[in-house]
Design a protein around this motif. Structure first.
Motif, PDB file in Angstrom:
ATOM      1  N   GLU A 120       0.660  -1.333   0.055  1.00 16.37           N
ATOM      2  CA  GLU A 120       0.047   0.029   0.040  1.00 16.37           C
ATOM      3  C   GLU A 120       1.014   1.203  -0.001  1.00 16.37           C
ATOM      4  OE1 GLU A 120      -3.135   0.298   2.758  1.00 16.37           O
ATOM      5  OE2 GLU A 120      -3.899  -1.756   2.292  1.00 16.37           O
ATOM      6  N   LEU A 121       0.534   2.187  -0.966  1.00 15.54           N
ATOM      7  CA  LEU A 121       1.037   3.529  -1.142  1.00 15.54           C
ATOM      8  C   LEU A 121       0.423   4.510  -0.549  1.00 15.54           C
ATOM      9  CD1 LEU A 121       2.867   2.654  -4.453  1.00 15.54           C
ATOM     10  CD2 LEU A 121       3.771   2.277  -2.096  1.00 15.54           C
ATOM     11  N   HIS A 122       0.625   5.440   0.305  1.00 13.52           N
ATOM     12  CA  HIS A 122      -0.135   6.538   0.838  1.00 13.52           C
ATOM     13  C   HIS A 122       0.525   7.798   0.487  1.00 13.52           C
ATOM     14  CE1 HIS A 122      -3.227   4.168   2.932  1.00 13.52           C
ATOM     15  NE2 HIS A 122      -2.257   2.996   2.665  1.00 13.52           N
ATOM     16  N   THR A 123       0.004   8.980   0.181  1.00 16.48           N
ATOM     17  CA  THR A 123       0.741  10.279  -0.084  1.00 16.48           C
ATOM     18  C   THR A 123      -0.194  11.226   0.880  1.00 16.48           C
ATOM     19  OG1 THR A 123      -0.423  10.508  -1.838  1.00 16.48           O
ATOM     20  CG2 THR A 123       1.695   9.690  -1.929  1.00 16.48           C
ATOM     21  N   PRO A 124       0.389  12.450   1.207  1.00 15.31           N
ATOM     22  CA  PRO A 124      -0.369  13.658   1.700  1.00 15.31           C
ATOM     23  C   PRO A 124      -1.088  14.286   0.393  1.00 15.31           C
ATOM     24  CG  PRO A 124       2.063  14.154   1.716  1.00 15.31           C
ATOM     25  CD  PRO A 124       1.908  12.605   1.106  1.00 15.31           C
ATOM     26  N   GLN A 125      -1.669  15.273   0.725  1.00 11.53           N
ATOM     27  CA  GLN A 125      -2.360  16.175  -0.200  1.00 11.53           C
ATOM     28  C   GLN A 125      -1.704  17.146  -0.679  1.00 11.53           C
ATOM     29  OE1 GLN A 125      -4.273  13.634  -0.253  1.00 11.53           O
ATOM     30  NE2 GLN A 125      -4.876  13.853   2.084  1.00 11.53           N
ATOM     31  N   TRP A 126      -0.144  17.293  -0.719  1.00 11.74           N
ATOM     32  CA  TRP A 126       0.531  18.244  -1.051  1.00 11.74           C
ATOM     33  C   TRP A 126       2.025  17.796  -1.618  1.00 11.74           C
ATOM     34  CZ3 TRP A 126      -1.803  17.839   3.522  1.00 11.74           C
ATOM     35  CH2 TRP A 126      -1.082  17.436   4.593  1.00 11.74           C
ATOM     36  N   LYS A 236      -1.972  13.675   7.980  1.00  9.36           N
ATOM     37  CA  LYS A 236      -2.976  12.635   7.409  1.00  9.36           C
ATOM     38  C   LYS A 236      -2.349  12.518   5.927  1.00  9.36           C
ATOM     39  CE  LYS A 236      -6.348  11.503  10.193  1.00  9.36           C
ATOM     40  NZ  LYS A 236      -7.751  11.751   9.730  1.00  9.36           N
ATOM     41  N   THR A 237      -2.567  11.354   5.615  1.00  9.55           N
ATOM     42  CA  THR A 237      -2.368  10.637   4.174  1.00  9.55           C
ATOM     43  C   THR A 237      -3.557  10.082   3.488  1.00  9.55           C
ATOM     44  OG1 THR A 237      -1.202   8.694   4.867  1.00  9.55           O
ATOM     45  CG2 THR A 237      -0.031  10.557   4.403  1.00  9.55           C
ATOM     46  N   THR A 238      -3.650   9.816   2.271  1.00 13.80           N
ATOM     47  CA  THR A 238      -4.777   9.072   1.696  1.00 13.80           C
ATOM     48  C   THR A 238      -4.078   7.856   0.493  1.00 13.80           C
ATOM     49  OG1 THR A 238      -6.304  10.817   1.683  1.00 13.80           O
ATOM     50  CG2 THR A 238      -6.793   9.291   0.272  1.00 13.80           C
ATOM     51  N   VAL A 239      -4.702   6.860   0.707  1.00 13.67           N
ATOM     52  CA  VAL A 239      -4.164   5.897  -0.169  1.00 13.67           C
ATOM     53  C   VAL A 239      -3.894   6.346  -1.776  1.00 13.67           C
ATOM     54  CG1 VAL A 239      -6.412   4.884  -0.861  1.00 13.67           C
ATOM     55  CG2 VAL A 239      -4.292   3.640  -1.133  1.00 13.67           C
ATOM     56  N   SER A 240      -2.958   6.312  -2.439  1.00 12.78           N
ATOM     57  CA  SER A 240      -2.678   6.823  -3.717  1.00 12.78           C
ATOM     58  C   SER A 240      -3.303   6.070  -4.840  1.00 12.78           C
ATOM     59  CB  SER A 240      -1.319   6.411  -4.141  1.00 12.78           C
ATOM     60  OG  SER A 240      -0.186   7.341  -2.980  1.00 12.78           O
ATOM     61  N   SER A 251      -6.845  -6.154  -4.352  1.00  6.51           N
ATOM     62  CA  SER A 251      -7.808  -4.879  -4.767  1.00  6.51           C
ATOM     63  C   SER A 251      -7.036  -3.710  -4.911  1.00  6.51           C
ATOM     64  CB  SER A 251      -8.865  -4.753  -3.907  1.00  6.51           C
ATOM     65  OG  SER A 251      -8.531  -4.410  -2.594  1.00  6.51           O
ATOM     66  N   VAL A 252      -7.605  -2.631  -5.679  1.00  8.26           N
ATOM     67  CA  VAL A 252      -6.685  -1.561  -6.156  1.00  8.26           C
ATOM     68  C   VAL A 252      -7.720  -0.379  -5.804  1.00  8.26           C
ATOM     69  CG1 VAL A 252      -5.830  -0.245  -8.077  1.00  8.26           C
ATOM     70  CG2 VAL A 252      -5.452  -2.616  -7.701  1.00  8.26           C
ATOM     71  N   SER A 253      -7.103   0.728  -5.298  1.00 13.18           N
ATOM     72  CA  SER A 253      -7.829   2.192  -5.251  1.00 13.18           C
ATOM     73  C   SER A 253      -8.132   2.531  -6.680  1.00 13.18           C
ATOM     74  CB  SER A 253      -7.181   2.971  -4.484  1.00 13.18           C
ATOM     75  OG  SER A 253      -7.829   4.272  -4.447  1.00 13.18           O
ATOM     76  N   THR A 254      -9.198   2.781  -7.116  1.00 13.58           N
ATOM     77  CA  THR A 254      -9.452   2.523  -8.532  1.00 13.58           C
ATOM     78  C   THR A 254     -10.347   3.850  -9.070  1.00 13.58           C
ATOM     79  OG1 THR A 254      -9.536   0.086  -8.586  1.00 13.58           O
ATOM     80  CG2 THR A 254     -10.518   1.387 -10.569  1.00 13.58           C
ATOM     81  N   PRO A 255      -9.846   4.573  -9.865  1.00 12.80           N
ATOM     82  CA  PRO A 255     -10.608   5.871 -10.615  1.00 12.80           C
ATOM     83  C   PRO A 255     -11.807   5.385 -11.160  1.00 12.80           C
ATOM     84  CG  PRO A 255      -8.353   5.908 -10.927  1.00 12.80           C
ATOM     85  CD  PRO A 255      -8.568   4.648 -10.721  1.00 12.80           C
ATOM     86  N   LEU A 256     -12.845   6.106 -11.002  1.00 13.68           N
ATOM     87  CA  LEU A 256     -14.132   5.772 -11.589  1.00 13.68           C
ATOM     88  C   LEU A 256     -14.670   6.899 -12.567  1.00 13.68           C
ATOM     89  CD1 LEU A 256     -16.020   4.613  -8.397  1.00 13.68           C
ATOM     90  CD2 LEU A 256     -14.825   3.138 -10.081  1.00 13.68           C
ATOM     91  N   THR A 257     -15.350   6.575 -13.600  1.00 14.97           N
ATOM     92  CA  THR A 257     -16.235   7.701 -14.251  1.00 14.97           C
ATOM     93  C   THR A 257     -17.406   7.872 -13.371  1.00 14.97           C
ATOM     94  OG1 THR A 257     -17.587   6.223 -15.400  1.00 14.97           O
ATOM     95  CG2 THR A 257     -15.539   6.548 -16.273  1.00 14.97           C
ATOM     96  N   TRP A 258     -17.918   9.155 -13.685  1.00 16.72           N
ATOM     97  CA  TRP A 258     -19.234   9.677 -13.035  1.00 16.72           C
ATOM     98  C   TRP A 258     -20.302   8.582 -13.212  1.00 16.72           C
ATOM     99  CZ3 TRP A 258     -19.424  11.414  -8.347  1.00 16.72           C
ATOM    100  CH2 TRP A 258     -18.481  12.358  -7.922  1.00 16.72           C
TER     101      TRP A 258
END
Length: 303
Positions: A120-126, A236-240, A251-258
């Protein structure tokens, strides 16, 4: 060199890979070699989201059913060519003033991390030395609420943010919830971004009290979606995007379409089953990087 270790060259860097047949996801039979292969193949869309960001890893040396540990500091045997940045450590549980963070700016670093079972890879918002250029809102369903309710809340959030000129881009968490990622101007400190996200969460809670909750208390969450605005805190960080998660399957943190989010809100896909590594690679072939707009900045948040 032991038989289970061998050198490979990745973009001019020599790495020693090991134990490629070791199963890290026992229920799926998914090996460390397959983890490395996934991260190698997803690198073209993943690396831009890791670029210039301090990286927190969660390592599973004995697989997802074994012990794991968070790792922020660069390990002792970090190769000299890996980028390491010494940065302040707000909220450090060990009382450290600074941490020597790894920054995964290139494929050799990503492969090296995968070989360490950094699933798992997690990054901050900056990015390093800057104000937040992303606002992230985490949507966490309290049972019996599920990803369907998360999708419903995501649509409400999207429309509310649009009133303020803020674009939102959805992704699954790779577990049971999802996140909305919003590109912003990078002109405001984290506490202002967090305060704005909290205000939006409270607005939705007032308008949809049976569906949403903005307070942290877990006893308030059953049957509702917790809008976690606190992801924008400096500690805080969020999963990339495109990171693997330590679930029964890869499983993967996956971009979705609207359109997919709207279908999910109506009880169709995305279902409660997360997308897996192979599915995500297929989706990239079809859609490219759905979160590419995050890389180009956005407007300042209203004050």
């Amino acid at each position: 060199m032991p038989a289970d270790r061998f050198p490979v060259e990745v973009q001019g860097r020599t790495l020693e890979l090991s134990n490629l047949d070791k199963v890290l996801y026992p229920k799926a039979g998914f090996t460390k070699g397959e983890v490395i292969d996934y991260y190698t193949r997803v690198a073209p869309v993943l690396l831009p989201h890791l670029h210039d960001r301090a990286l927190t890893r969660i390592r599973y040396p004995n697989g997802v059913e074994g012990n794991s540990f968070f790792e922020k500091n660069a390990p002792a045997a970090t190769p000299s060519w890996v980028r390491v940045e010494t940065l302040p450590a707000p909220g450090s549980t060990k009382g450290r003033e600074t941490i020597d963070y790894v920054v995964a700016d290139d494929l050799p670093t990503l492969v090296w991390l995968a070989n360490l079972a950094a699933l798992e890879l997690h990054t901050p918002q900056w990015t390093i030395g800057a104000h937040p250029d992303l606002m992230v809102v985490d949507l966490d369903p309290g049972a019996p609420a599920s990803l369907r309710q998360c999708c419903q809340v995501a649509l409400l959030l999207r429309d509310r943010l649009a009133v303020d000129g803020i674009d939102a881009y959805p992704k699954t968490s790779g577990k049971k919830g999802m996140q909305l990622c919003c590109p912003i101007a990078g002109a405001q400190p984290a506490d202002e971004v967090s305060a704005y996200a909290r205000r939006i969460a409270q607005d939705l809670e007032r308008e949809h009290p049976k569906l949403t909750v903005s307070k942290m208390a877990k006893n308030l969450r059953p049957g509702k979606v917790f809008i976690d605005w606190s992801q924008n805190n400096a500690a805080k960080t969020t999963v990339s995007p495109y990171s693997l998660r330590a679930q029964q399957v890869p499983s993967v943190s996956t971009p979705l379409t609207w359109d997919e989010v709207a279908a999910g809100a109506a009880g169709q896909r995305p279902s409660t089953r997360p997308f897996t590594a192979g599915e995500v690679l297929d989706r990239i072939e079809q859609h490219g990087d759905l979160l590419a707009p995050l890389l180009h900045g956005g407007p300042p948040l209203p004050t």
